[in-house]
Design a protein around this motif. Structure first.
Motif, PDB file in Angstrom:
ATOM      1  N   ALA A  36       0.826  -1.206   0.000  1.00  0.00           N
ATOM      2  CA  ALA A  36       0.000   0.000   0.000  1.00  0.00           C
ATOM      3  C   ALA A  36       0.865   1.263   0.000  1.00  0.00           C
ATOM      4  O   ALA A  36       0.579   2.232  -0.707  1.00  0.00           O
ATOM      5  CB  ALA A  36      -0.930  -0.009   1.212  1.00  0.00           C
ATOM      6  N   LEU A  37       1.939   1.264   0.794  1.00  0.00           N
ATOM      7  CA  LEU A  37       2.832   2.432   0.815  1.00  0.00           C
ATOM      8  C   LEU A  37       3.510   2.619  -0.539  1.00  0.00           C
ATOM      9  O   LEU A  37       3.711   3.751  -0.996  1.00  0.00           O
ATOM     10  CB  LEU A  37       3.870   2.271   1.921  1.00  0.00           C
ATOM     11  N   GLY A  38       3.856   1.506  -1.177  1.00  0.00           N
ATOM     12  CA  GLY A  38       4.437   1.603  -2.514  1.00  0.00           C
ATOM     13  C   GLY A  38       3.452   2.165  -3.524  1.00  0.00           C
ATOM     14  O   GLY A  38       3.814   2.983  -4.383  1.00  0.00           O
ATOM     15  N   ASP A  39       2.171   1.768  -3.420  1.00  0.00           N
ATOM     16  CA  ASP A  39       1.153   2.280  -4.330  1.00  0.00           C
ATOM     17  C   ASP A  39       0.846   3.752  -4.080  1.00  0.00           C
ATOM     18  O   ASP A  39       0.395   4.466  -4.995  1.00  0.00           O
ATOM     19  CB  ASP A  39      -0.136   1.459  -4.191  1.00  0.00           C
ATOM     20  N   ALA A  40       1.048   4.215  -2.843  1.00  0.00           N
ATOM     21  CA  ALA A  40       0.794   5.625  -2.513  1.00  0.00           C
ATOM     22  C   ALA A  40       1.935   6.530  -2.962  1.00  0.00           C
ATOM     23  O   ALA A  40       1.756   7.750  -3.078  1.00  0.00           O
ATOM     24  CB  ALA A  40       0.567   5.781  -1.008  1.00  0.00           C
ATOM     25  N   LYS A  41       3.102   5.954  -3.235  1.00  0.00           N
ATOM     26  CA  LYS A  41       4.295   6.755  -3.550  1.00  0.00           C
ATOM     27  C   LYS A  41       4.111   7.667  -4.756  1.00  0.00           C
ATOM     28  O   LYS A  41       4.456   8.853  -4.702  1.00  0.00           O
ATOM     29  CB  LYS A  41       5.490   5.825  -3.757  1.00  0.00           C
ATOM     30  N   PRO A  42       3.544   7.195  -5.899  1.00  0.00           N
ATOM     31  CA  PRO A  42       3.370   8.108  -7.034  1.00  0.00           C
ATOM     32  C   PRO A  42       2.483   9.312  -6.716  1.00  0.00           C
ATOM     33  O   PRO A  42       2.739  10.415  -7.216  1.00  0.00           O
ATOM     34  CB  PRO A  42       2.722   7.213  -8.105  1.00  0.00           C
ATOM     35  N   TYR A  43       1.456   9.110  -5.895  1.00  0.00           N
ATOM     36  CA  TYR A  43       0.585  10.234  -5.516  1.00  0.00           C
ATOM     37  C   TYR A  43       1.356  11.255  -4.681  1.00  0.00           C
ATOM     38  O   TYR A  43       1.161  12.461  -4.820  1.00  0.00           O
ATOM     39  CB  TYR A  43      -0.619   9.721  -4.729  1.00  0.00           C
ATOM     40  N   LEU A  44       2.222  10.763  -3.775  1.00  0.00           N
ATOM     41  CA  LEU A  44       3.011  11.660  -2.945  1.00  0.00           C
ATOM     42  C   LEU A  44       4.047  12.413  -3.770  1.00  0.00           C
ATOM     43  O   LEU A  44       4.271  13.608  -3.574  1.00  0.00           O
ATOM     44  CB  LEU A  44       3.691  10.863  -1.828  1.00  0.00           C
ATOM     45  N   GLU A  45       4.680  11.733  -4.699  1.00  0.00           N
ATOM     46  CA  GLU A  45       5.711  12.371  -5.514  1.00  0.00           C
ATOM     47  C   GLU A  45       5.122  13.416  -6.455  1.00  0.00           C
ATOM     48  O   GLU A  45       5.819  14.358  -6.867  1.00  0.00           O
ATOM     49  CB  GLU A  45       6.467  11.309  -6.314  1.00  0.00           C
ATOM     50  N   ALA A  46       3.844  13.293  -6.788  1.00  0.00           N
ATOM     51  CA  ALA A  46       3.208  14.251  -7.692  1.00  0.00           C
ATOM     52  C   ALA A  46       2.802  15.536  -6.988  1.00  0.00           C
ATOM     53  O   ALA A  46       2.498  16.540  -7.648  1.00  0.00           O
ATOM     54  CB  ALA A  46       1.982  13.618  -8.353  1.00  0.00           C
ATOM     55  N   GLY A  47       2.772  15.537  -5.644  1.00  0.00           N
ATOM     56  CA  GLY A  47       2.331  16.719  -4.905  1.00  0.00           C
ATOM     57  C   GLY A  47       3.464  17.674  -4.598  1.00  0.00           C
ATOM     58  O   GLY A  47       4.610  17.267  -4.391  1.00  0.00           O
ATOM     59  N   ARG A  48       3.134  18.966  -4.518  1.00  0.00           N
ATOM     60  CA  ARG A  48       4.142  19.971  -4.160  1.00  0.00           C
ATOM     61  C   ARG A  48       4.397  19.999  -2.661  1.00  0.00           C
ATOM     62  O   ARG A  48       5.501  20.278  -2.213  1.00  0.00           O
ATOM     63  CB  ARG A  48       3.679  21.353  -4.631  1.00  0.00           C
ATOM     64  N   ALA A  49       3.365  19.749  -1.860  1.00  0.00           N
ATOM     65  CA  ALA A  49       3.510  19.699  -0.397  1.00  0.00           C
ATOM     66  C   ALA A  49       2.795  18.439   0.088  1.00  0.00           C
ATOM     67  O   ALA A  49       1.695  18.503   0.642  1.00  0.00           O
ATOM     68  CB  ALA A  49       2.910  20.943   0.242  1.00  0.00           C
ATOM     69  N   PRO A  50       3.403  17.261  -0.127  1.00  0.00           N
ATOM     70  CA  PRO A  50       2.694  15.999   0.122  1.00  0.00           C
ATOM     71  C   PRO A  50       2.645  15.611   1.592  1.00  0.00           C
ATOM     72  O   PRO A  50       3.638  15.718   2.315  1.00  0.00           O
ATOM     73  CB  PRO A  50       3.516  14.985  -0.682  1.00  0.00           C
TER      74      PRO A  50
END
Length: 608
Positions: A529-543
Motif C-alpha cells: 500500500a505504501l508503494g502504491d501511494a508513492k506516485p501520488y506523494l511524488e506528484a504533490g508539491r507539499a505531500p
C-alpha cells in the motif's frame, strides 16, 4: 465427518457464496461507481442520523445558563453553537446580535457579496462560508477564526484561519490550537459520538425481583474523590444504594469508564466489611457467579462487557438494607498551553441522589489557576495543594463535572516552566517541564493530502465508520486550494481517482461514500500500500500521507524501518491509529523520520 483444513475452507467459502455474502467482493476500480448495496457485515456501520433541527425563527432570542450549551440551525443553513451564559438574538436571516457570552458559527456557503454578520456592543464581524467564534464580555469583543477569514469593522486586516483578535486589539495575532480554545464544542458537533451514550453513565445498580422484573433502588449517597498529580488523575467513586422493598433482590452494577481510563479497583461492603472485586472473562465469571449465588454470598466478580463498560453481579440485595459500592480508575489528563482538563461523566439513570459530594486534591496546585464551567467549588489550600469541594442534596446527576487546571487563558507563544519533585526508595527525583515560547506569525499553507485508509478484515464496521469520520473531518478543515487523493488498503490497494482532486464539498461526499462502501476483507499488506501511494506523494508539491487504521500488517513487509523508508523524500507522515489495537512503534518511527505526527483515537471518543 472430519474435513481437512483445505476442504474446510472450501466448504466455508461455498456456504458464504450460497448466502450471497461474497457476491460483491471485487472492489471498485479508479473512477468506477461503487456497488449500489454492500452487505452490512462487510462495510462500515451507517453514520448516525443527525437529530432533526428546526430552523431558528427571525426575532428569536437564545439564553443559556451555567453548564448549558446548544446547537441551532439558522434560516440560511448555517449552524450556530451557543456556549454557556450567553444571550444572542437572531435579528435577520443572516444577522445576529450577541449581548453577552460566546457563539461559534459554521457559515453555510453563499453567493458572492452575501455575508453573515454578528453584532456586539463594540464590534461587528462579517463572514462568508467560514468557521469562527465571537465572544463578548466586559473587556470587549474577541474573535477567533477556525477556517477561512472574517472581516471586523474598524480593523484593517482580515482575521484569517489560525488567527485571533483580542477584545481590545487592532491587529490579528496567532491563535492557540482551535480544538483547545473551542473545547466547549466537543459534545455539540454532529457525529461527535459514534457510540450511543451509555444509560449507566456515572455507574448504576440495576436490580431485579424474583420474577425478573426491574425494581427501583434509591441512590442515597454519591461521593467522588479525585487526586491529581503530575498530569494523572485517580478518581474514586463511593456509591450507596437502598433497597426499599420487602424482598431480597438480585442486581447488576454497570460502569462505563471514560475512553482513556484504566480501572484500578472495584469493591463492595458486605456486613460492614469491604470485599474487593476481581476481574474475569465473561463465561468464567458467569459460572463462578452461579456457583456462589447458591451460597447466598456476594460474588463481587467484575466482568468486562465491551468497549469501556464493565459490570458486576450483586447478590443478595437484602430487603430494607443499603448496598455500598466503591470503584477507582486512573487516567492521564489532556494538557496544552500549561492547562489540564478533567471531566467526570454524568447522566446517572437513577434520577436524584440524596447526598452528592465532590472533593479534589491537586498536588502542588496551590499556585495554579482553576476554573469550572459546570459547578461552583469551595477553594482552599493545604500545604501547597489545591483543594476543591462541592456538595448538594436531592440533586440530579445530569451534568459532567469539568475542571480546568492551570493557565486561565491559552496563548500560543507563552513560555512555561514547571518543577516537581518526589522521593522513592531513598532517592530524590526532580522533574522539569519546559515549554518554549515559539512566537511566529501563522502562515497559510496549502497541502496535497494522500489518505491511505485500511479496509482489511481486522477492521470491524464501527472502526471503519470511525475512520470515515476522521477522513471527513480532516477534509472539511482543509484549505480551499488543497488537493487530496484517497486509497484503501487490504490485500491490494484501490484508489478513488487516478490523481489528486480539489477539496470541494462534493468531493468530500464522494470520498465518504467510497469509504463507506469499501469491503472489510482480506489481510493488510502495508508495504504494498505504501508503494502504491508513492506516485501520488511524488506528484504533490507539499505531500502529506495520512495513514488511518491499525498499522499492523499481516502479510508482506513488517519491519518498521523498512516500511518507513518507503515514504518518498519530502513527504510528511501523519499516522492515526483507530481502535485500541494499533502499531504505535511503526507510526512513531514514520512520524519522526518525516517530521510528521501520530495519534490514536477510539470510537467511543468524540471523533468530530
Amino acid at each position: 465427518m472430519t474435513l481437512c483444513p483445505l476442504r474446510q475452507l472450501l466448504a466455508v467459502l461455498a456456504a458464504l457464496c450460497a448466502l450471497g455474502a461474497l457476491a460483491a467482493l471485487p472492489g471498485p476500480t479508479p473512477n468506477a461507481a461503487p456497488p449500489r448495496e454492500a452487505p452490512a457485515t462487510l462495510t462500515s456501520r451507517p453514520r448516525p442520523a443527525p437529530a432533526a433541527e428546526k430552523a431558528l425563527a427571525v426575532g428569536s432570542e437564545i439564553t443559556t445558563g451555567i453548564g448549558e450549551r446548544r446547537r441551532l440551525r439558522l434560516p440560511d443553513g448555517s449552524a450556530l453553537y451557543v456556549n454557556q451564559k450567553t444571550t444572542v438574538r437572531l435579528t435577520g436571516r443572516s444577522q445576529l446580535t450577541l449581548a453577552a457570552g460566546e457563539v461559534f458559527l459554521d457559515v453555510a456557503p453563499r453567493k458572492k457579496g452575501e455575508a453573515l454578520s454578528v453584532k456586539t456592543a463594540k464590534r461587528e464581524v462579517s463572514s462568508a462560508g467560514t468557521k469562527f467564534a465571537v465572544r463578548a464580555d466586559d473587556k470587549g469583543t474577541s474573535v477567533l477564526v477556525a477556517s477561512g477569514r472574517v472581516k471586523v469593522r474598524g480593523v484593517e486586516a482580515p482575521v484569517r484561519a489560525g488567527q485571533q483578535l483580542s477584545a481590545t486589539g487592532e491587529t490579528p495575532t496567532a491563535a492557540p490550537r482551535v480544538s483547545h480554545a473551542l473545547a466547549w464544542l466537543r459534545d455539540l458537533l454532529p457525529g461527535a459520538s459514534l457510540v450511543p451514550a451509555s444509560p449507566h453513565a456515572g455507574g448504576a445498580l440495576v436490580a431485579r425481583d424474583p420474577n425478573g422484573q426491574e425494581a427501583k433502588l434509591a441512590l442515597r449517597r454519591y461521593h467522588v474523590d479525585v487526586h491529581v498529580e503530575d498530569g494523572f488523575a485517580r478518581t474514586t467513586i463511593d456509591q450507596t444504594y437502598f433497597n426499599a422493598s420487602s424482598e431480597r433482590l438480585e442486581g447488576t452494577f454497570y460502569f462505563p469508564l471514560p475512553p482513556d481510563a484504566s480501572l484500578s479497583r472495584l469493591a463492595m461492603y458486605v456486613d460492614g466489611r469491604r470485599m474487593e472485586g476481581g476481574m474475569a472473562e465473561r463465561d468464567y465469571a458467569r459460572s463462578v457467579y452461579e456457583t456462589i449465588r447458591y451460597t447466598q454470598r456476594d460474588p463481587a466478580l467484575l466482568e468486562w462487557v465491551d468497549g469501556s463498560t464493565f459490570k458486576m453481579r450483586v447478590f443478595p440485595l437484602e430487603a430494607r438494607q443499603e448496598k455500598r459500592i466503591l470503584l477507582s480508575y486512573t487516567q492521564k489528563l489532556p494538557g496544552l498551553y500549561g492547562q489540564q482538563s478533567y471531566r467526570l461523566p454524568a447522566g446517572h439513570s437513577l434520577g436524584k441522589v440524596a447526598n452528592w459530594s465532590f472533593h479534589a486534591r491537586v498536588k502542588g496546585g496551590a499556585a495554579l489557576g482553576y476554573g469550572s464551567p459546570s459547578h461552583a467549588f469551595k477553594v482552599t489550600k493545604n500545604g501547597g495543594d489545591l483543594l476543591l469541594d462541592a456538595s448538594a442534596k436531592n440533586t440530579a446527576l445530569d451534568r459532567d463535572v469539568v475542571l480546568d487546571l492551570g493557565a486561565s487563558e491559552a496563548r500560543a507563544d507563552d513560555e512555561a516552566v514547571r518543577f516537581s519533585s518526589m522521593a522513592q526508595d531513598g532517592a530524590k527525583y526532580l522533574m522539569v517541564r519546559y515549554r518554549p515560547g515559539l512566537a511566529a506569525e501563522p502562515v497559510r499553507q496549502r497541502r496535497d493530502w494522500v489518505f491511505l485508509v485500511e479496509t482489511s478484515g481486522d477492521r470491524d464496521p464501527l472502526l471503519a465508520r470511525t475512520q470515515v469520520e476522521v477522513v471527513r473531518a480532516l477534509l472539511q478543515n482543509a484549505e480551499p486550494d488543497d488537493t487530496f487523493a484517497l486509497l484503501t488498503a487490504n490485500t491490494r490497494t484501490r484508489a478513488l481517482h487516478d490523481g489528486a482532486q480539489p477539496v470541494t464539498p462534493s468531493a468530500i461526499e464522494s470520498a465518504s461514500r467510497f469509504l463507506e462502501q469499501a469491503h472489510l476483507i482480506g489481510a493488510l499488506d502495508l508495504g504494498r500500500a505504501l508503494g502504491d501511494a508513492k506516485p501520488y506523494l511524488e506528484a504533490g508539491r507539499a505531500p502529506y500521507l495520512v495513514h488511518v487504521g491499525s498499522g499492523v500488517p499481516s502479510m508482506g513487509e513488517r519491519r518498521h524501518d523498512v516500511l518507513a523508508a518507503k515514504l518518498p523524500k519530502g513527504a510528511r507522515y501523519v499516522g492515526i491509529g483507530v481502535g485500541r489495537r494499533w502499531n504505535r512503534a511503526l507510526m512513531k518511527v514514520a512520524a519522526e523520520r518525516t517530521a510528521g505526527l501520530f495519534a490514536q483515537i477510539n470510537p467511543d471518543e468524540p471523533v468530530a
